[in-house]
Design a protein around this motif. Structure first.
Motif, PDB file in Angstrom:
ATOM      1  N   LEU A  11      -5.394  -0.063   1.145  1.00 14.77           N
ATOM      2  CA  LEU A  11      -4.138  -0.898   0.308  1.00 14.77           C
ATOM      3  C   LEU A  11      -2.731  -0.525   1.245  1.00 14.77           C
ATOM      4  O   LEU A  11      -2.592   0.725   0.936  1.00 14.77           O
ATOM      5  N   PRO A  12      -1.848  -1.175   1.750  1.00 15.01           N
ATOM      6  CA  PRO A  12      -0.770  -0.571   1.928  1.00 15.01           C
ATOM      7  C   PRO A  12       0.016  -0.314   0.827  1.00 15.01           C
ATOM      8  O   PRO A  12       0.151  -0.514  -0.228  1.00 15.01           O
ATOM      9  N   TYR A  13       0.706   1.027   1.034  1.00 18.48           N
ATOM     10  CA  TYR A  13       1.652   1.594   0.194  1.00 18.48           C
ATOM     11  C   TYR A  13       3.068   1.188   0.250  1.00 18.48           C
ATOM     12  O   TYR A  13       3.521   1.395   1.304  1.00 18.48           O
ATOM     13  N   SER A  14       3.689   0.427  -0.735  1.00 18.89           N
ATOM     14  CA  SER A  14       4.702  -0.072  -0.728  1.00 18.89           C
ATOM     15  C   SER A  14       6.013   0.539  -1.555  1.00 18.89           C
ATOM     16  O   SER A  14       7.173   0.272  -1.583  1.00 18.89           O
TER      17      SER A  14
END
Length: 104
Positions: A11-14
């Motif tokens: 999952l992209p880390y935002s």
């Protein structure tokens, strides 16, 4: 282990890490005299108790009951912090250039 073939559910880390990093209290210290003082001398670091309050997943308890930081696992957090600072610098450079263009 860093190999992507051993990982899944990426999952992209935002989020941001700088707010958490700012909470860490760095200091220099001497170990209590049990051989560690002579071995390491004055050391720079973060106590495990401080780290536990900010990044508890990077602190573990040793078999002798003492806590230790897992600095290797902190490397990605540090790199993310550098990326965040670089982005902030780029934004500030853009704003500065716009302001400088108004002075000409």
């Amino acid at each position: 282990v860093s190999d992507a073939r051993l990982k899944e559910e990426f999952l992209p880390y935002s989020g941001t890490v700088m707010a958490s990093i700012k909470q860490l209290d760095f200091s220099t210290f001497l170990f209590k005299p049990d051989g560690l003082r002579e071995r390491f001398g004055r050391t720079f670091g973060i106590t495990a108790q401080t780290m536990q309050g900010v990044f508890p997943e990077y602190v573990s308890e040793r078999t002798d009951g003492f806590l230790q930081n897992d600095y290797n696992r902190m490397i990605p957090v540090t790199l993310r912090g550098l990326q965040e600072h670089e982005l902030e610098i780029e934004v500030l450079k853009t704003k500065l250039a716009a302001l400088e263009s108004l002075l000409v």
